[in-house]
Enzyme design. Structure first.
Site, PDB file in Angstrom:
ATOM      1  N   ASP A   1       0.838  -1.196   0.000  1.00 14.62           N
ATOM      2  CA  ASP A   1       0.000   0.000   0.000  1.00 14.62           C
ATOM      3  C   ASP A   1       0.876   1.251   0.000  1.00 14.62           C
ATOM      4  O   ASP A   1       1.862   1.320   0.744  1.00 14.62           O
ATOM      5  CB  ASP A   1      -0.877  -0.026   1.264  1.00 14.62           C
TER       6      ASP A   1
ATOM      7  N   GLU B   1       1.555   0.323  -4.919  1.00  8.18           N
ATOM      8  CA  GLU B   1       1.067   1.585  -5.457  1.00  8.18           C
ATOM      9  C   GLU B   1       2.278   2.508  -5.561  1.00  8.18           C
ATOM     10  O   GLU B   1       2.855   2.883  -4.535  1.00  8.18           O
ATOM     11  CB  GLU B   1       0.043   2.198  -4.512  1.00  8.18           C
TER      12      GLU B   1
END
Ligand code: CA
Length: 626
Positions: free
Chosen positions: A314, A340
């Site tokens: 994340d 990400e």
């Protein structure tokens, strides 16, 4: 590993916080600036007074130690650190591997006793990145509304025959689970109340979440059930990827980091304020030797103890490049890492040193999501109502082409015309995740409804299938949101992180309602698996075998030529037509067999003709071979 040893702490220091044997349990907490540390032993996971409190003794490198004799199995514990004359408050420590309800106290369990039958022979599947097809799923969404589920919303749902059968039948090779470590926002003591959260609020990084277990009060249950889930999926040939959130904690002041080593694990800005690159109130400091080592040990722990096949990081752009590379080095080669490649706000660390998408070329073996491809297909993240290629808007071809090649350098991709990245950012195509939707943001059905006013069901299905054809024929790693295969919607909710089941649950009834959607996804996945041309795995091979055809707006067309990747098919032509009319594409005159046409897939061939012009029906994909 040499680089890891140089970090300052002893290797494995965090992971050795609690060591249980029947004769006694040793505790070793990293609390570098502590004046004293108390260890409390409890009979219960919550409430009551300590049955024993032990003053820990200071060891080397800021590690505090204690040994408690006797069999402590079934007991709970907390630490309380004193620093600058102040008690920092009870904490289960930095690396609890089991906890009581709601993760307030660590739990002493016999880890070996949590192994399900056959666990000794279970291991990560070791799939090469070219063979990974990711299905992103939330434990609750997936099963909570399924009438067949015996354990709706639980880890164990993924051990049930109906669930395994669904995933196997779809053909995905990996399930990516939204946060499944112990997070804060669901009250595990009151699971009878309606509650929902995605789980991006970490509490204890190294323990499975209690609300997905059948009994969050019994610490060994969640550990065992998580392993049962992994084993059942592995037995079915499905890899397990965990969404990990090391970039921030639930809060600062009550976090395990802050209660043991104040201000060590977080970044501050020039003004001395806590930086917030996560958009969640704080940002961790991966470049700090302690946080760096902590992350490496935590990734390794999940890979070793739970046999995980991969990690989705994340807001990877909050972490530094060097740490991500050390994590890569510490994990087995085929454990997949993708993240990400961005942050949610600006970070208190130089952007050129952060694990951003633009820096992926400096992180071999680590992949990032392509928002270029995603937004060129369906429209930008910033405006749900804006459409793009799917509405046959001009100007999106080049970005989709970048996504088709895996965001590598390619002689026919003009990056000056790509939406976000003005140069290729991946060295190898498997460093790019290809997708059109994920848990964040609108799912594909909602996006189509929001961006194409008045769209009817037939058109919606045509465009949905067209969009996923781009994803599943990309040389990147294909990724889909669970439920897209049954045409899920989220009633137009953009950020459903806290929405009720009625928004987030998968619509299992749709399996009967839209069987053609499932069949198409299934067919595309089978096509990819059967034909190595779609997953060449190396930039050199992609540049050699993948050639784009000159086509007009609303179209993207490419050829995989000369038995690419050893494929049985000589040349494969893929045409995506978003226009509301049929289009003709020129090809060398030959006998062609179509395998994808007008919303249908048949690998044995739909139709064969000798021609020099391929006719591609409106709003659909055509795939032919000779
Ligand atoms: Ca929890």
């Amino acid at each position: 590993m040499a680089a890891i040893a140089a970090l300052g702490m002893n290797a494995g220091q965090f992971n050795n916080e609690v060591t249980y044997t029947k004769r006694g349990t040793t505790f070793a907490l990293v609390a570098q600036k502590a004046q004293s540390v108390n260890l409390n032993i409890y009979a219960e996971g919550t409430g009551g007074k300590p049955v024993k409190t032990v003053a820990m003794r200071k060891g080397e490198k800021g590690v505090w130690k204690a040994e408690v004799k006797g069999d402590l199995k079934g007991r709970f514990y907390t630490f309380n650190v004193k620093q600058d004359g102040k008690m920092l408050g009870e904490t289960p420590g930095l690396f609890a591997k089991a906890v009581g309800v709601n993760g307030k106290r660590g739990a002493i369990i016999d880890m070996a006793a949590t192994n399900p039958e056959g666990w000794e022979s279970d291991r990560a599947l070791g799939y090469a990145p070219t063979d990974i097809i990711v299905y992103e799923s939330h434990n609750r969404d997936f099963s909570v509304s399924c009438k067949e589920a015996r354990y709706p919303g639980k880890f164990l749902a993924l051990t049930e025959p109906w669930a395994i059968e669904h995933l196997k039948s779809l053909g995905v090779t990996a399930i990516h689970l939204l946060p499944s470590f112990d997070y804060a926002s669901v009250d595990e003591e009151h699971l009878d109340r309606p509650q929902f959260n995605w789980g991006y609020d970490p509490l204890n990084y190294n323990v499975p979440e209690g609300s997905y277990s059948t009994n969050p009060f019994k610490p060994e249950v969640r550990v065992k059930e998580f392993k049962q889930m992994v084993k059942a999926l592995h037995d079915a040939g499905i890899a397990v990827i965990l969404d990990v959130v090391y970039n921030h904690t639930m809060d600062i002041h009550n976090s395990n980091f802050q209660r043991t080593n104040p201000d060590v694990f977080y970044r501050k800005n020039d003004k001395g304020e806590y930086s917030d690159g996560s958009g969640c109130g704080n940002e961790t400091a991966s470049e700090h030797p302690l946080m760096r080592q902590y992350m490496i040990e935590s990734f390794k722990y999940w890979a070793d103890e739970y046999h995980l096949d991969g990690f989705r990081v994340d807001l990877m752009g909050v972490h530094d490049i060097a740490t991500m590379n050390l994590i890569r080095e510490a994990l087995p080669k085929n454990v997949l890492i993708y993240g990400e490649g961005w942050s949610a706000g600006s970070c208190a660390y130089p952007v050129e040193k952060l694990a951003m998408k633009a820096n992926v070329y400096q992180m071999p073996g680590i992949a990032a999501f392509s928002d270029e491809m995603r937004d060129a297909i369906r429209g930008p993240f910033s405006d749900d109502h804006q459409s793009a290629f799917l509405a046959a808007k001009p100007g999106h071809q080049e970005s989709i082409k970048a996504g088709i090649v895996g965001c590598i350098e390619h002689p026919q991709v003009d990056y000056s015309k790509v939406n976000y990245s003005k140069k290729p950012w991946a060295i190898e195509p498997t460093q790019m995740m290809a997708y059109v939707s994920c848990h964040d943001d609108l799912c594909l059905v909602d996006r189509l409804k929001a961006s194409i006013p008045g769209i009817g069901t037939d058109e919606l299905i045509r465009l949905d299938l067209l969009a996923q054809t781009a994803v599943f024929t990309s040389q990147g790693v294909p990724f889909m949101l669970s439920g897209e295969e049954m045409l899920r919607d989220k009633k137009g909710v953009h950020n459903s992180y806290i929405s009720p089941d009625s928004i987030n649950q998968l619509p299992w009834d749709n399996m009967q309602k839209y069987p053609q959607v499932f069949a198409y996804y299934q067919g595309l996945i089978a096509l990819r698996k059967a034909h190595p041309a779609f997953r060449l795995g190396s930039a050199e091979l992609v540049r050699k075998h993948l050639e784009f055809l000159p086509v007009g707006e609303g179209l993207v067309a490419f050829r995989l030529k000369d038995n690419a990747g050893g494929d049985a098919w000589r040349d494969i032509y893929v045409v995506l037509n978003a226009n509301k009319y049929a289009c003709m594409v020129d090809v060398p005159e030959d006998a062609y067999t179509s395998v994808v046409a007008a919303g249908k897939v048949n690998l044995d061939g739909i139709r064969s003709t000798t021609t020099s012009k391929l006719e591609v029906p409106a709003q659909s994909a055509l795939i032919v071979h000779n």
